[in-house]
Scaffold this active site. Structure first.
Site, PDB file in Angstrom:
ATOM      1  N   CYS A  12       0.786  -1.245   0.000  1.00 49.73           N
ATOM      2  CA  CYS A  12       0.000   0.000   0.000  1.00 49.73           C
ATOM      3  C   CYS A  12       0.817   1.296   0.000  1.00 49.73           C
ATOM      4  CB  CYS A  12      -0.950   0.076   1.181  1.00 49.73           C
ATOM      5  SG  CYS A  12      -1.972  -1.374   1.381  1.00 49.73           S
ATOM      6  N   GLY A  38       0.370  -0.445  -4.953  1.00 50.35           N
ATOM      7  CA  GLY A  38      -0.859  -1.215  -4.781  1.00 50.35           C
ATOM      8  C   GLY A  38      -1.767  -1.083  -5.975  1.00 50.35           C
ATOM      9  N   ASN A 114      -0.767   1.819   5.863  1.00 54.03           N
ATOM     10  CA  ASN A 114       0.205   1.067   5.063  1.00 54.03           C
ATOM     11  C   ASN A 114       1.027   0.205   6.018  1.00 54.03           C
ATOM     12  OD1 ASN A 114       3.320   1.986   3.383  1.00 54.03           O
ATOM     13  ND2 ASN A 114       2.162   0.105   3.258  1.00 54.03           N
ATOM     14  N   GLY A 115       1.017  -1.108   5.768  1.00 57.98           N
ATOM     15  CA  GLY A 115       1.814  -1.994   6.620  1.00 57.98           C
ATOM     16  C   GLY A 115       1.039  -3.239   6.975  1.00 57.98           C
ATOM     17  N   TYR A 254      13.450  -3.469  -3.901  1.00 63.04           N
ATOM     18  CA  TYR A 254      12.471  -3.644  -4.962  1.00 63.04           C
ATOM     19  C   TYR A 254      11.354  -2.620  -4.970  1.00 63.04           C
ATOM     20  CZ  TYR A 254       8.302  -5.275  -7.248  1.00 63.04           C
ATOM     21  OH  TYR A 254       7.178  -5.312  -8.013  1.00 63.04           O
ATOM     22  N   SER A 295      13.237  -2.953 -11.934  1.00 63.80           N
ATOM     23  CA  SER A 295      13.999  -2.739 -10.698  1.00 63.80           C
ATOM     24  C   SER A 295      15.393  -3.351 -10.724  1.00 63.80           C
ATOM     25  CB  SER A 295      13.194  -3.225  -9.491  1.00 63.80           C
ATOM     26  OG  SER A 295      12.553  -4.435  -9.791  1.00 63.80           O
ATOM     27  N   CYS A 450      15.518  -3.718   8.504  1.00 65.00           N
ATOM     28  CA  CYS A 450      14.944  -5.043   8.747  1.00 65.00           C
ATOM     29  C   CYS A 450      15.410  -5.954   7.619  1.00 65.00           C
ATOM     30  CB  CYS A 450      13.418  -5.003   8.775  1.00 65.00           C
ATOM     31  SG  CYS A 450      12.705  -6.657   8.925  1.00 65.00           S
TER      32      CYS A 450
HETATM   33  P1  5GP Z   1       9.951 -14.548  -9.077  1.00 63.37           P
HETATM   34  O1  5GP Z   1       9.621 -14.501 -10.519  1.00 63.37           O
HETATM   35  O2  5GP Z   1      11.277 -15.132  -8.761  1.00 63.37           O
HETATM   36  O3  5GP Z   1       8.850 -15.197  -8.263  1.00 63.37           O
HETATM   37  O4  5GP Z   1       9.972 -13.056  -8.525  1.00 63.37           O
HETATM   38  C1  5GP Z   1      11.089 -12.264  -8.784  1.00 63.37           C
HETATM   39  C2  5GP Z   1      10.687 -11.027  -9.489  1.00 63.37           C
HETATM   40  O5  5GP Z   1       9.587 -10.411  -8.791  1.00 63.37           O
HETATM   41  C3  5GP Z   1      11.825 -10.034  -9.528  1.00 63.37           C
HETATM   42  O6  5GP Z   1      12.015  -9.624 -10.869  1.00 63.37           O
HETATM   43  C4  5GP Z   1      11.374  -8.881  -8.632  1.00 63.37           C
HETATM   44  O7  5GP Z   1      11.628  -7.624  -9.274  1.00 63.37           O
HETATM   45  C5  5GP Z   1       9.904  -9.080  -8.413  1.00 63.37           C
HETATM   46  N1  5GP Z   1       9.536  -8.945  -6.982  1.00 63.37           N
HETATM   47  C6  5GP Z   1      10.279  -9.156  -5.897  1.00 63.37           C
HETATM   48  N2  5GP Z   1       9.592  -8.911  -4.770  1.00 63.37           N
HETATM   49  C7  5GP Z   1       8.370  -8.522  -5.135  1.00 63.37           C
HETATM   50  C8  5GP Z   1       7.193  -8.108  -4.402  1.00 63.37           C
HETATM   51  O8  5GP Z   1       7.150  -8.016  -3.185  1.00 63.37           O
HETATM   52  N3  5GP Z   1       6.125  -7.773  -5.153  1.00 63.37           N
HETATM   53  C9  5GP Z   1       6.151  -7.847  -6.512  1.00 63.37           C
HETATM   54  N4  5GP Z   1       5.053  -7.495  -7.172  1.00 63.37           N
HETATM   55  N5  5GP Z   1       7.224  -8.213  -7.223  1.00 63.37           N
HETATM   56  C10 5GP Z   1       8.334  -8.562  -6.555  1.00 63.37           C
HETATM   57 MG    MG Z   2      11.468  -7.470 -11.435  1.00 60.29          MG
END
Ligand code: 5GP
Ligand code: MG
Length: 469
Positions: A12, A38, A114-115, A254, A295, A450
């Site tokens: 969020c 979000g 948010n959280g 990220y 990212s 964290c």
């Molecule tokens: P994977 O495909 O390995 O399941 O996820 C890795 C990809 O998801 C990476 O390219 C990263 O940028 C993205 N990613 C990592 N953490 C998060 C998250 O918390 N939310 C979302 N939407 N994408 C994430």
């Molecule tokens: Mg990615």
């Protein structure tokens, strides 16, 4: 017991405006800039002539506010929210900001969060036993009932005692008549800052929004801080002294936008340093460095700078495919990953390639990209990940799946390397992650970050929180 596979895991974004003629329109602008935080719902509440006006809906900001509805949300004070929930939980009743049920002739208030609150089950049971009914499935609603339990005369004193009972990650914005309150949890897991725009105040989860509306950053809330904005100005105080800064490292890795700054550290620069440190961890003979959009790109640029291996753009991301990460099944995730990326054959053919991404969660994205690169004629594909292996779930608002979905918690690095089809795989180590982010809080544990996804050491004691670890 909280089941994290089916619970609402919310990331969020929040935005607030004080003393601006078309507060709702400015808030809408802010929410557009926070859309990445979000996708599931959006809403705005304004205060006008002693009334709270609101519009909320399921979906993207542009879908929810598609008919100029914000023009009917009069008033010079507003709060807004974009919501991220795991699949299947996108019901309108859970879309924020929430408006409290009026009590004892008091004016209602609006609030957004948010959280993730870790003692929500415990508090909800306690409140339900006193006959309180919840209107939503959200943990965020707890605040309202805790405020109403307060015995103080002043709203803000009841707010302070309510905040002190909540454990976990939160930024709350609360709009009560002509008062706007902003609170950050004692660990400061989630960011929130305040800016000035002439005579107005702006509140935002991320500082990137300030530049876009011409506002000037004035303050990032400290952990345990409560800020009150009213017609006499801004007042800062602490509702607790029992604080322990542990900003979510995923905000840097990220989640946040590269233009934003948290704790004095710009996100783009932090990501670039992650790439530089990653490159220092070993040397590999390669022709080009590429990054996974979006990212993974800053880290790939940092990697290229440090290793002196040229950076190329080889992967193109289709801007019109939504986020793959939140799809409900593995088949859906795989099919949307495959329509999301394509490779420029002419860049990769015959080359030894280093591919940098910010993280591996389930491994879906990187496995598919390696397949595409090899299919396009890449000779070798070496994977470099700008964060340590994700092994443990997050309880503080990032949607990290349960451990059995985290590839690095089931396999060691060699096994992951072989499953994704890479020629080599190296993750940024924890020490270098902390150095890359470089928060100036060197006397604190992990410099005030964290890093529980990597270590399993949670900065809050979770034993009285009814959580299945
Ligand atoms: P994977 O495909 O390995 O399941 O996820 C890795 C990809 O998801 C990476 O390219 C990263 O940028 C993205 N990613 C990592 N953490 C998060 C998250 O918390 N939310 C979302 N939407 N994408 C994430
Ligand atoms: Mg990615």
């Amino acid at each position: 017991m909280t089941d994290f596979k089916s619970s609402l895991n919310e990331e969020c974004g929040i935005f607030g405006v004080y003393n601006y003629t078309q507060a709702a329109e400015l808030t809408l602008h802010g929410l557009h800039q926070l859309q990445h935080r979000g996708h599931d719902g959006a809403g705005i509440v304004t205060y006008s002539k002693k009334n709270l006006l609101n519009h909320r809906g399921v979906g993207l900001v542009s879908t929810v506010f598609n008919k100029g509805i914000e023009e009917n949300l009069f008033g010079d004070i507003a709060i807004g929210h974009v919501r991220y929930a795991t699949a299947g939980k996108s019901e309108i009743k859970n879309v924020q900001p929430f408006i409290s049920q009026p009590k004892k002739q008091e004016a209602p208030f609006a609030y957004a969060h948010n959280g993730h609150i870790v003692n929500s089950d415990t508090l909800k049971t306690e409140l339900r036993n006193k006959g309180i009914e919840f209107q939503t499935d959200s943990d965020s609603e707890i605040l309202e009932h805790l405020i109403y339990e307060g015995k103080h005369e002043l709203f803000e004193d009841n707010l302070k005692s309510a905040l002190s009972r909540i454990k976990g990650a939160f930024v709350y914005v609360v709009l009560k008549e002509r008062q706007l309150f902003i609170a950050r949890d004692p660990n400061g897991f989630r960011p929130v800052s305040i800016a000035r725009l002439k005579d107005s105040y702006i509140v935002s989860s991320e500082t990137c929004t300030f530049d876009m509306i011409g506002a000037t950053f004035i303050h990032e809330l400290e952990p345990g801080e409560l800020v009150k904005i009213d017609d006499s100005g801004i007042k800062k105080e602490f509702y607790t002294k029992n604080t322990n800064l542990s900003i979510c490292s995923m905000e840097f890795i990220y989640f946040s936008r590269p233009e934003s700054t948290i704790g004095g550290v710009n996100i783009y620069n932090a990501r670039k340093r992650m790439g530089e440190y990653l490159s220092k961890q070993d040397s590999v003979n390669a022709d080009i460095v590429i990054g996974v959009p979006d990212s993974g790109i800053p880290a790939a640029i940092g990697f290229s700078k440090e290793s002196k291996i040229p950076f190329e753009q080889a992967i193109i991301k289709n801007k019109y495919v939504g986020r793959t990460f939140i799809q409900s099944s593995q088949e859906l995730r795989e099919s949307s990953v495959s329509s999301k990326f394509s490779v420029i054959k002419e860049v990769v053919r015959g080359k030894k390639i280093i591919i940098v991404d910010d993280s591996i969660v389930r491994g879906t994205t990187i496995k598919w990209l390696i397949y595409l690169l090899k299919h396009a004629g890449a000779k070798e594909v070496h994977v470099r990940i700008a964060s340590p292996p994700f092994k443990y779930p997050c309880f503080f608002g990032i949607d990290i799946p349960s451990t059995d979905e985290l590839i690095a918690s089931k396999m060691n690095i060699e096994e992951v390397c072989s499953v994704i089809g890479a020629d080599s795989l190296i993750y940024l180590n924890i020490e270098n992650l902390i150095k890359s982010i470089n928060l100036p809080k060197t006397t604190l544990t992990n410099n005030g970050l964290c890093i529980a996804y990597f270590t399993g050491n949670y900065p809050i004691d979770l034993c009285d929180c009814a959580i299945n670890l």
